[in-house]
Design a protein around this motif. Structure first.
Motif, PDB file in Angstrom:
ATOM      1  N   SER A 101       6.236   2.284  -9.526  1.00 24.77           N
ATOM      2  CA  SER A 101       4.964   3.495  -9.144  1.00 24.77           C
ATOM      3  C   SER A 101       4.209   2.739  -8.014  1.00 24.77           C
ATOM      4  CB  SER A 101       3.861   3.841 -10.041  1.00 24.77           C
ATOM      5  OG  SER A 101       4.533   4.489 -11.185  1.00 24.77           O
ATOM      6  N   ASN A 102       4.977   1.801  -7.107  1.00 27.31           N
ATOM      7  CA  ASN A 102       4.468   1.071  -6.140  1.00 27.31           C
ATOM      8  C   ASN A 102       3.186   0.336  -6.283  1.00 27.31           C
ATOM      9  OD1 ASN A 102       6.150   1.440  -3.818  1.00 27.31           O
ATOM     10  ND2 ASN A 102       5.648   3.471  -3.538  1.00 27.31           N
ATOM     11  N   LEU A 103       3.045  -0.088  -7.385  1.00 25.04           N
ATOM     12  CA  LEU A 103       1.927  -1.068  -7.786  1.00 25.04           C
ATOM     13  C   LEU A 103       2.378  -2.394  -8.215  1.00 25.04           C
ATOM     14  CD1 LEU A 103      -0.962  -1.394  -9.105  1.00 25.04           C
ATOM     15  CD2 LEU A 103      -0.161  -0.799 -11.436  1.00 25.04           C
ATOM     16  N   GLN A 104       1.602  -3.330  -7.368  1.00 24.93           N
ATOM     17  CA  GLN A 104       1.964  -4.904  -7.528  1.00 24.93           C
ATOM     18  C   GLN A 104       0.892  -5.450  -8.180  1.00 24.93           C
ATOM     19  OE1 GLN A 104       4.759  -7.065  -6.503  1.00 24.93           O
ATOM     20  NE2 GLN A 104       3.648  -8.266  -8.007  1.00 24.93           N
ATOM     21  N   GLU A 105       0.693  -6.103  -8.884  1.00 26.15           N
ATOM     22  CA  GLU A 105      -0.288  -7.054  -9.781  1.00 26.15           C
ATOM     23  C   GLU A 105      -0.026  -8.337  -9.361  1.00 26.15           C
ATOM     24  OE1 GLU A 105      -1.361  -7.919 -14.215  1.00 26.15           O
ATOM     25  OE2 GLU A 105      -1.663  -5.875 -13.517  1.00 26.15           O
ATOM     26  N   LEU A 133      -5.238 -10.562   0.795  1.00 23.83           N
ATOM     27  CA  LEU A 133      -4.064  -9.476  -0.057  1.00 23.83           C
ATOM     28  C   LEU A 133      -4.339  -8.190   0.161  1.00 23.83           C
ATOM     29  CD1 LEU A 133      -4.014 -11.703  -3.178  1.00 23.83           C
ATOM     30  CD2 LEU A 133      -2.103 -11.209  -1.697  1.00 23.83           C
ATOM     31  N   ILE A 134      -5.720  -7.636   0.396  1.00 23.31           N
ATOM     32  CA  ILE A 134      -5.936  -6.253   0.458  1.00 23.31           C
ATOM     33  C   ILE A 134      -5.621  -5.897   1.735  1.00 23.31           C
ATOM     34  CG2 ILE A 134      -8.150  -4.890   0.967  1.00 23.31           C
ATOM     35  CD1 ILE A 134      -9.883  -6.517  -0.994  1.00 23.31           C
ATOM     36  N   GLU A 135      -5.777  -6.659   2.907  1.00 26.25           N
ATOM     37  CA  GLU A 135      -5.162  -6.194   4.148  1.00 26.25           C
ATOM     38  C   GLU A 135      -3.546  -5.961   3.916  1.00 26.25           C
ATOM     39  OE1 GLU A 135      -5.121  -8.111   8.597  1.00 26.25           O
ATOM     40  OE2 GLU A 135      -6.298  -8.979   7.223  1.00 26.25           O
ATOM     41  N   ILE A 136      -2.966  -7.070   3.566  1.00 18.90           N
ATOM     42  CA  ILE A 136      -1.344  -6.847   3.460  1.00 18.90           C
ATOM     43  C   ILE A 136      -0.998  -5.927   2.460  1.00 18.90           C
ATOM     44  CG2 ILE A 136       0.512  -7.972   2.670  1.00 18.90           C
ATOM     45  CD1 ILE A 136      -0.567  -9.315   5.237  1.00 18.90           C
ATOM     46  N   PHE A 137      -1.639  -5.374   1.570  1.00 23.75           N
ATOM     47  CA  PHE A 137      -1.324  -4.252   0.771  1.00 23.75           C
ATOM     48  C   PHE A 137      -1.422  -3.000   1.268  1.00 23.75           C
ATOM     49  CE2 PHE A 137      -0.717  -7.674  -2.325  1.00 23.75           C
ATOM     50  CZ  PHE A 137      -0.106  -6.990  -3.517  1.00 23.75           C
ATOM     51  N   HIS A 140       1.359  -2.392   4.059  1.00 21.54           N
ATOM     52  CA  HIS A 140       2.524  -1.978   3.337  1.00 21.54           C
ATOM     53  C   HIS A 140       2.512  -0.838   2.516  1.00 21.54           C
ATOM     54  CE1 HIS A 140       5.148  -5.295   4.801  1.00 21.54           C
ATOM     55  NE2 HIS A 140       3.997  -6.040   4.429  1.00 21.54           N
ATOM     56  N   ASN A 141       1.055  -0.309   2.448  1.00 14.42           N
ATOM     57  CA  ASN A 141       1.025   1.024   1.479  1.00 14.42           C
ATOM     58  C   ASN A 141       1.350   0.852  -0.135  1.00 14.42           C
ATOM     59  OD1 ASN A 141       0.051   3.735   1.092  1.00 14.42           O
ATOM     60  ND2 ASN A 141       1.935   4.562   1.359  1.00 14.42           N
ATOM     61  N   ILE A 142       1.125  -0.448  -0.486  1.00 14.42           N
ATOM     62  CA  ILE A 142       1.139  -0.829  -2.030  1.00 14.42           C
ATOM     63  C   ILE A 142      -0.150  -0.816  -2.624  1.00 14.42           C
ATOM     64  CG2 ILE A 142       2.184  -2.456  -3.399  1.00 14.42           C
ATOM     65  CD1 ILE A 142       4.241  -1.072  -1.892  1.00 14.42           C
ATOM     66  N   SER A 143      -0.184  -0.450  -3.804  1.00 17.47           N
ATOM     67  CA  SER A 143      -1.320  -0.251  -4.427  1.00 17.47           C
ATOM     68  C   SER A 143      -1.526  -1.879  -5.098  1.00 17.47           C
ATOM     69  CB  SER A 143      -1.361   0.562  -5.615  1.00 17.47           C
ATOM     70  OG  SER A 143      -1.269   1.988  -5.363  1.00 17.47           O
ATOM     71  N   GLY A 171     -12.461  -3.152  -1.894  1.00 21.64           N
ATOM     72  CA  GLY A 171     -11.142  -2.993  -2.021  1.00 21.64           C
ATOM     73  C   GLY A 171     -10.351  -3.757  -3.092  1.00 21.64           C
ATOM     74  N   ALA A 172     -11.229  -4.784  -3.857  1.00 20.11           N
ATOM     75  CA  ALA A 172     -10.600  -5.553  -4.550  1.00 20.11           C
ATOM     76  C   ALA A 172     -10.569  -5.042  -6.156  1.00 20.11           C
ATOM     77  CB  ALA A 172     -11.066  -6.986  -4.865  1.00 20.11           C
ATOM     78  N   VAL A 173     -11.418  -4.218  -6.322  1.00 19.58           N
ATOM     79  CA  VAL A 173     -11.436  -3.422  -7.584  1.00 19.58           C
ATOM     80  C   VAL A 173     -11.422  -1.938  -7.375  1.00 19.58           C
ATOM     81  CG1 VAL A 173     -12.960  -3.015  -9.511  1.00 19.58           C
ATOM     82  CG2 VAL A 173     -12.991  -5.339  -8.499  1.00 19.58           C
ATOM     83  N   ASP A 174     -10.164  -1.097  -7.578  1.00 14.72           N
ATOM     84  CA  ASP A 174     -10.053   0.054  -7.188  1.00 14.72           C
ATOM     85  C   ASP A 174      -9.896   0.799  -8.534  1.00 14.72           C
ATOM     86  OD1 ASP A 174      -9.809   2.443  -5.583  1.00 14.72           O
ATOM     87  OD2 ASP A 174      -7.925   1.959  -5.019  1.00 14.72           O
ATOM     88  N   GLY A 175     -10.853   0.886  -9.252  1.00 20.75           N
ATOM     89  CA  GLY A 175     -10.738   1.566 -10.618  1.00 20.75           C
ATOM     90  C   GLY A 175     -10.065   0.980 -11.480  1.00 20.75           C
TER      91      GLY A 175
END
Length: 375
Positions: A101-105, A133-137, A140-143, A171-175
């Motif tokens: 789901s285009n999610l990277q932890e 990390l927020i900027e790089i994600f 690349h449109n990665i969650s 942006g570090a805590v998005d739900g």
């Protein structure tokens, strides 16, 4: 199939058991695999290769499990955004993420970065790593979901969870957020059902507040960032000079604290030390921070408060050791003798009659008049 060495087969057996668990009990049985001491893209690909060997990643690149890098040292934190940028640029890794789901932890190590660079530098580099990390994600449109590897003590990234979550950059805590609860913290927070529910409520409330209320908080002023870079640089040199470059510091630490007694208690989830070169976690001095910066920036306020809690114990350990044979055990910094705790502006040893639940640093502040306001 290729024939592997005995060591490789031993590791693959663990992965095969994980694959069997997922096959028998479903995908929620084991969802994540963490590669510790992440330093480069190859660390991620090596873990992916092992998963492919046991069937957790198919020939099309679809994965049944999340691959999570853990960045732990100061150097790793400084490079982590570049590592993820390079990984996201690889088509094979992007296909893996598409199946998740285009999610990277990403896991960030608090304890090892503290041991590597000291309390101030660790906190600041963690903050800057999150910003990058927020900027790089976004690029690349990665969650992004951050996994905070915090320990119980301040020296291992511990402290009030509510303040720590609100101190995250925009942006570090998005739900969603992941935080480790380790060792004695599990018992203290969750052994009682009511206390456990209250702690879970605090985590949920902080996550919602950081995601909704604090989502539009202004970016830090450039002057604040420059000031913190300078403070971090000075703190890093002071910490490394004391802990890694001062002759006799290791002997001093073992003799001034109760670390030897703690290490022999059979209550931990892991060994007391990971390598002979670093068998302890030292206490650190609190660094002064401009009052305006502490008030306006939650991250700065949290680090200042956490350090203030810790330095009272540091002074107690120093005075406990003062009556021993300092000529044999105490470290000798390059500038001369070991500083007296009183010269370090540490709070005095609390009197016997003081309430045990009142922190030494707080009592010291009130004695100096800092805990009262003029009306």
């Amino acid at each position: 199939h290729l024939r592997y060495s005995e060591e490789a087969e031993k590791e693959l057996k663990i992965f095969r058991v994980a694959a069997d668990f997922i096959r028998i009990f479903g995908p929620q049985a084991i969802e994540n695999m963490i590669i510790s001491k992440g330093e480069s893209v190859s660390d991620l690909l090596e873990l992916a290769l092992l998963n492919k060997e046991v069937g957790l990643i198919d020939h099309k690149g679809s994965s049944k499990i999340n691959i999570i890098p853990l960045f732990e040292t100061i150097d790793d934190l400084q490079r982590c955004a570049d590592v993820m940028d390079q990984a996201f640029s690889l088509p094979i890794y992007r296909r893996l993420l598409e199946s998740r789901s285009n999610l990277q932890e990403v896991m960030l190590g608090y304890s090892d970065s503290n041991k590597d660079g000291g309390f101030v530098t660790s906190g600041w580099e963690l903050y800057k790593a999150e910003l990058r990390l927020i900027e790089i994600f976004k690029k690349h449109n990665i969650s992004l979901r951050l996994f905070h590897g915090r320990g119980g003590s301040v020296g291992r990234g511990g402290g009030p969870s509510y303040d720590a979550i609100l101190a995250q950059p925009q942006g570090a805590v998005d739900g969603s957020i992941r935080i480790t609860e380790q060792g004695e913290i599990i018992a203290s927070k969750y052994s009682n059902p009511e206390v456990g529910r209250r702690n879970l409520e605090i985590l949920a409330a902080a996550t919602l507040e950081a995601s909704l209320v604090h989502s539009d908080q202004p970016q830090p002023k450039p002057d604040y960032l420059i000031a913190m870079d300078e403070i971090s640089e000075h703190a890093f040199r002071a910490y490394r000079g004391l802990v890694y470059e001062t002759d006799g510091f290791l002997d001093y630490f073992w003799n001034a604290t109760v670390i030897n007694e703690i290490a022999t208690l059979n209550i931990g989830s892991r060994p007391a030390s990971r390598s002979p070169s670093w068998p302890f976690q030292p206490r650190r001095r609190a660094e002064r921070c401009p009052r305006d910066h502490r008030r306006r920036r939650p991250r700065a306020r949290r680090h200042h408060d956490d350090a203030a809690r810790d330095r009272g114990d540091a002074g107690l350990y120093g005075r406990r050791h003062a009556g021993r044979d300092q000529g044999r055990h105490a470290p000798r910094p390059r500038g001369g003798r070991l500083p007296d705790p009183a010269e370090q502006h540490l709070p005095p040893v609390p009197p016997a009659g003081r309430r045990p639940d009142c922190p030494a640093g707080l009592a010291h502040s009130f004695r100096r008049g800092e805990g009262t306001q003029k009306r």
